[in-house]
Design a protein around this motif. Structure first.
Motif, PDB file in Angstrom:
ATOM      1  N   ASP A  34      -5.815  -0.165  -4.703  1.00 36.93           N
ATOM      2  CA  ASP A  34      -5.177  -1.403  -3.861  1.00 36.93           C
ATOM      3  C   ASP A  34      -6.080  -1.857  -2.539  1.00 36.93           C
ATOM      4  N   GLU A  35      -6.119  -3.560  -3.077  1.00 34.72           N
ATOM      5  CA  GLU A  35      -6.317  -3.976  -2.807  1.00 34.72           C
ATOM      6  C   GLU A  35      -8.417  -3.678  -3.145  1.00 34.72           C
TER       7      GLU A  35
ATOM      8  N   SER B 172       0.724  -1.015  -0.406  1.00 33.58           N
ATOM      9  CA  SER B 172       0.515   0.568  -0.186  1.00 33.58           C
ATOM     10  C   SER B 172       0.783   0.909   0.355  1.00 33.58           C
TER      11      SER B 172
END
Ligand SMILES: Nc1ncnc2c1ncn2[C@@H]1O[C@H](COP(=O)(O)OP(=O)(O)OP(=O)(O)O)[C@@H](O)[C@H]1O
Ligand SMILES: [Mg+2]
Lengths: 218, 243
Positions: free
Chosen positions: B164-165, B44
């Protein structure tokens, strides 16, 4: 029965006092909010010295009694300001300064309660810093700020009673006026107490309604 | 085969904790790069450095050969070239779906409102949300919110998308609808960097997979190579745990 007699004879004094309390409170909260926004911006800003100064300011105001602050401003303002200031003006300024410290903290907390993800998403889109604040953060912060500001208004209404120490025209001063004319302290006090209570009761009910409105739009 | 994004020796520390320890990466235009790795490895942080949500401690980022800015107004302009999608959606709750999308184009690019709304509607129909245009986000499911956040980013016409995810906060039945949108985008030629735990998805859409661990790219290669024949022991251990 004495209460009714007092009311009949002096109701104008009480009404005038109520009027005084109201306009002082409105003015203090409005001016205190404007000043509070300024303090909050400096407190959260990037300029270190301003942050230290506003931090110290808020701590001092919160850490000392209001009555002491009123005395302080009442004593010092005429000394440092060249124009003639009435007692009422000094007390108003003191109340405004006091409210601004509390309101700046309300604003800071309201902004702080907005999820950091909102800042990040707004920035990642390429919104300018001022638009991030104006368009994304503040509209959400207002929902946290308004109810707390309403509470501040109610405590300001009560706080203005301290101004009676300086015979600034408001409810508590009405009490002192009537009390010294009639020597019926308890009855006068009861009347003033009821007025305060009813006023704040109505205010807090209005606040509840406002809060519910805000909740609905979320 | 033109390069669009490059990092050189990118480092990031939080206080005494060095999270990124020197990342060198070159991404081609249109390339789809998946980033995998253990929790806390810096995935991240790396993405956030790329669009300057975090300020790198050292190293450089180049976008189309140009150094990324370090401060001020240029950062705002720079960020418009990269779209970012977060795990937690971060849609704006105080605006309708349509306003979420048109806000930045109208404010910052001075796109006329009607034009911005027209484009927003066509983006919404691409992700199956046209009927939600006037709703507030509280009425949307997680998957719908995430699709909204994707088209909100697309409305700024970014040249690179960072994810991000994007599906980690979703209920299982909603993962697919979001992955489909991302897959379509990637297939359409959007340069994409995606941190994900959806290994099958990463295997499918990626041109390249990065394994980031302890703040460095421990290993990288084609999805077949990384998933079928990882070389580094850390990669092997990680994959044996998640696959
Ligand atoms: N703002 C911050 N301040 C301090 N430490 C941070 C901050 N952001 C991240 N870290 C630390 O940096 C390290 C890497 O975090 P990062 O979020 O980049 O990992 P990740 O690879 O994305 O992990 P995950 O798979 O759990 O999302 C972690 O140890 C984290 O605690
Ligand atoms: Mg992460």
């Amino acid at each position: 029965m004495k209460i009714l007699a007092i009311l009949k004879k002096y109701y104008m004094v009480f009404l005038k006092g109520l009027g005084g309390t109201l306009w002082i409170s409105v003015l203090v909260v409005l001016a205190g909010t404007l000043l509070g926004i300024l303090v909050a911006l400096m407190h959260m800003g990037r300029i270190k010295p301003l942050r230290w100064i506003t931090d110290a300011f808020v701590e001092v105001i919160r850490g000392t009694p209001v009555l002491l602050q009123l005395y302080f401003f009442w004593l010092i303002l005429p000394k440092i300001i060249p124009v003639e200031l009435t007692d009422t003006a000094c007390i108003l300024i003191a109340l405004i300064v006091n409210a601004s410290a509390y309101i700046s903290e309300i604003i800071r907390a309201g902004i702080g309660a907005v999820d950091v993800g909102q800042w990040e998403a707004a920035r990642s889109l390429g919104l300018s810093e001022s638009n991030v604040m104006k368009r994304v953060i503040l509209p959400q912060a207002v929902k946290n700020i308004l109810p707390a500001l309403g509470n501040e208004f109610i405590s300001t209404v009560k706080g203005t009673s301290l101004a009676s120490v300086f015979f600034v025209g408001e409810l508590m001063t009405s009490y002192r006026t009537v009390q010294s004319a009639t020597f019926l302290a308890l009855q006068s006090l009861t009347i003033v107490g009821i007025i305060y209570f009813v006023l704040n009761f109505i205010l807090s009910k209005l606040l509840r309604i406002l809060e519910r409105r805000l909740m609905v739009s979320d | 085969m033109t390069e669009i994004l490059r990092t050189e020796g990118l480092k990031k520390s939080f206080g005494s904790l060095e999270v990124l320890k020197g990342i060198d990466l070159s991404v081609r235009k249109g390339e789809v790069v998946s980033i995998i790795g253990p929790s806390g490895g810096g995935k991240s942080t790396f993405l956030r450095c790329l669009n300057l949500l975090e300020t790198p401690t050292a190293g450089e980022i180049y976008f189309k050969g140009e150094k990324a800015p370090r401060s001020g107004r240029e950062i705002t302009l720079y960020r418009r070239k990269l779209g970012m999608v977060f795990q937690s959606f971060n849609v704006f709750p105080n605006m309708t779906v349509l306003e979420n999308i048109t806000l930045t184009p109208t404010l910052e690019l001075k796109v006329p409102k009607s034009e911005a709304e027209e484009e927003a509607r066509s983006l919404l129909s691409r992700v199956g949300l046209l009927d939600k245009a006037e709703e507030y986000p509280r009425k949307l499911s997680g998957g719908q919110k995430q699709r909204l956040s994707i088209v909100r980013a697309l409305a700024m016409h970014p040249e690179v998308m960072l994810f991000d995810e994007p599906t980690s906060a979703l209920d299982p039945e909603m993962v697919k609808e979001v992955l489909n949108v991302i897959g379509d985008l990637a297939a359409g030629g959007m340069t994409t960097l995606i941190v994900t735990h959806e290994m099958a998805f990463a295997k499918n859409i990626s041109d390249r997979v990065l394994f980031i661990c302890d703040g460095v790219i421990k290993e990288q290669g084609s999805p077949e190579r990384i998933f079928n024949a990882p070389i580094e022991p850390e990669t092997q251990r990680f994959l044996s745990m998640v696959l």
